[in-house]
Design an enzyme around this catalytic site. Structure first.
Site, mmCIF file in Angstrom:
data_model
loop_
_atom_site.group_PDB
_atom_site.id
_atom_site.type_symbol
_atom_site.label_atom_id
_atom_site.label_comp_id
_atom_site.label_asym_id
_atom_site.label_seq_id
_atom_site.Cartn_x
_atom_site.Cartn_y
_atom_site.Cartn_z
ATOM 1 N N LYS A 130 0.867 -1.184 0.000
ATOM 2 C CA LYS A 130 0.000 0.000 0.000
ATOM 3 C C LYS A 130 0.896 1.223 0.000
ATOM 4 O O LYS A 130 2.013 1.175 0.508
ATOM 5 C CB LYS A 130 -0.860 0.017 1.270
ATOM 6 C CG LYS A 130 -2.150 0.771 1.105
ATOM 7 C CD LYS A 130 -3.215 -0.113 0.502
ATOM 8 C CE LYS A 130 -4.501 0.614 0.240
ATOM 9 N NZ LYS A 130 -5.585 -0.339 -0.045
ATOM 10 N N ASP A 170 -7.109 4.205 -4.390
ATOM 11 C CA ASP A 170 -7.729 3.995 -3.076
ATOM 12 C C ASP A 170 -8.369 5.346 -2.757
ATOM 13 O O ASP A 170 -8.628 6.134 -3.687
ATOM 14 C CB ASP A 170 -6.659 3.590 -2.041
ATOM 15 C CG ASP A 170 -7.265 2.979 -0.767
ATOM 16 O OD1 ASP A 170 -7.616 1.796 -0.774
ATOM 17 O OD2 ASP A 170 -7.407 3.706 0.238
HETATM 18 N N1 GLU Z 1 -7.270 -0.001 -2.869
HETATM 19 C C1 GLU Z 1 -8.016 -1.173 -3.228
HETATM 20 C C2 GLU Z 1 -8.024 -2.143 -2.066
HETATM 21 O O1 GLU Z 1 -8.067 -1.729 -0.936
HETATM 22 C C3 GLU Z 1 -7.599 -1.765 -4.560
HETATM 23 C C4 GLU Z 1 -6.162 -2.169 -4.652
HETATM 24 C C5 GLU Z 1 -5.740 -2.597 -6.065
HETATM 25 O O2 GLU Z 1 -6.558 -2.644 -6.966
HETATM 26 O O3 GLU Z 1 -4.542 -2.874 -6.193
HETATM 27 O O4 GLU Z 1 -8.054 -3.335 -2.215
#
Ligand code: GLU
Length: 451
Positions: A130, A170
């Site tokens: 992340k 996100d």
């Molecule tokens: N931010 C999204 C999550 O919490 C998507 C992450 C992504 O597609 O890599 O899963």
């Protein structure tokens, strides 16, 4: 000191707290997983001996960097950026980027940790990561956002790559921000690769990616109801948030015959007792994505709806609830209120929206409760499918992707039931998700030895 002996859960958690001082969100996320994993590992000596959970709870690396940019008035602004690469045992690091003033290292470490389990649950080869910044895109011009994204990527580009680490969106990072970051990556490296997901359809994005998180959370909810021979027809749904996840969750609930009566943002929530039609939901999408307005404006447009400043929607009576805004937005008292009002199922569209106390309230009441790492995995799952399409330089059709999303959510539900079914007949989806996600990552780590 006997290092590799069985430490017990309190001792393990003491160590986590000591090594991560003040990182409350991260400690909370580890605690929620560790409770179930310690139970599961009890008779599994190798996981203990090889310190697997201890290793998953220590990110592979935390990259922190300065992001300088210039605002429209020529002021120099300085922000902090991060990428937390938690674990790549089963595939390249994968996970979103969050731009929000509440972003800290603790928040990103919790999200990267959760992402590791979530990505494993999808069945696709993706590790967990992340990233983000305390930059606040709210109120910034497109050009300010562009300059920030370019500056952010000018550092991030050396740490990511289609086979290394693939970020996505996100909170605060949607199609506009992904476009700016992809443009800058391509400019610096002169390579057109699938380094980001959530891209525009014109430059390698996937159909269904935008809808996937919200739709997936509702498919999961429908799967849980199905175990009770029930469905969403006629069910009143309370939803928090009004971004990509919330609006698409609302859309799918409405498609499946339910009635969505709330949406929110950080300032308050709107209550529409008539329910939200597709037309109303489209209006919210426009409000948020194009006009970048506030949810309070809804009540000027649609009569009969009311706005509740500074409040969350959990006191509105409902059958099902979908927290789709952010972490720790649903606390113990909110959970008790939902139960009291007859709520029978909760599906988390956001990451860790329910705090530890709230989770216990739901579990004690034995209602259907899906943790975010299972329920909202549809988004990253379609990101995984976007990666596959980029690698093959092909685009799949919407109905193929739609079916794959349904199948993946069915698969996750099945895994949760496999590991979460208790003797009394109650399915503990939190336990099921934690164990199923852990097992896959842990077994890969065992294969690699001590690395
Ligand atoms: N931010 C999204 C999550 O919490 C998507 C992450 C992504 O597609 O890599 O899963």
């Amino acid at each position: 000191m006997v290092l590799n002996d069985h430490v017990d859960l309190p001792t393990f958690m003491q160590g986590v707290s000591k090594r991560n001082p003040g990182q409350t969100e991260f400690i909370q996320a580890v605690q929620e997983v560790a409770v179930d994993i310690f139970d599961f590992m009890e008779d599994k000596e190798r996981y203990h001996k090889e310190q697997i959970l201890r290793r998953i709870a220590e990110p592979d690396r935390v990259i922190s960097f300065r992001v300088c940019w210039e605002d429209d008035n020529g002021n120099v602004r300085v922000q902090r950026g991060w990428r937390v690469q938690n674990n790549n045992a089963i595939g390249p690091y994968k996970g979103g980027i969050r731009f929000h003033p509440s972003v800290t290292e603790s928040v990103l470490k919790f999200l990267a940790f959760e992402q590791t389990f979530k990505n494993a649950l999808t069945g696709l080869p993706m590790g967990g990561a992340k990233g983000g910044s305390n930059f606040n895109p709210k109120g910034k011009s497109d050009h300010e956002v562009m300059r920030f994204c370019q500056s952010f990527m000018t550092e991030l580009y050396r740490h990511v790559g289609a086979d290394v680490d693939v970020p996505a969106g996100d909170i605060g990072v949607g199609a506009r921000e992904i476009g700016y970051m992809f443009g800058q990556y391509k400019r610096i490296t002169n390579q057109f690769t699938g380094v980001l997901t959530g891209k525009g359809l014109e430059y390698g994005g996937s159909l269904i990616r935008t809808e996937a998180t919200g739709y997936g959370a509702v498919y999961f909810l429908a799967n849980m109801l199905k175990t009770k021979n029930d469905d969403l027809v006629g069910k009143v749904a309370v939803i928090s948030g009004s971004g990509n996840v919330a609006t698409h969750a609302a859309e799918k609930v409405a498609m499946l015959g339910g009635k969505v009566v709330t949406m929110s943002d950080s300032a308050g929530f709107i209550h529409d007792p008539d329910g939200m039609t597709q037309e109303k939901i489209d209006w919210i999408k426009q409000l948020k994505n194009v006009r970048r307005g506030r949810i309070s404006e809804y009540v000027n447009e649609f009569k009969g709806a009311t706005y509740h400043e500074g409040m969350r929607p959990w006191g509105v009576p409902c059958d099902v609830a979908l927290p789709c805004a952010t972490q720790n937005e649903l606390l113990g008292d909110d959970a008790r209120e939902l139960i009291k009002n007859g709520c029978i199922a909760v599906s988390e569209g956001a990451n860790m929206p329910t705090n530890l106390e709230g989770v216990h309230v739901f579990k004690d009441a034995k209602i259907l409760f899906a943790p975010g790492k299972a329920a909202n995995a549809g988004g990253v799952a379609v990101s995984g499918l976007e990666m596959s399409q980029n690698s093959g330089r092909i685009s799949w059709k919407a109905d193929q992707l739609q079916q794959l999303l349904v199948d993946i959510m069915d698969g996750i539900h099945g895994s949760c039931v496999e590991y979460g079914q208790t003797k009394g007949g109650y399915c503990d989806y939190v336990r099921g998700a934690n164990i199923a996600g852990f097992k896959k990552v842990a077994d890969a780590m065992l294969a690699f030895g001590v690395v």
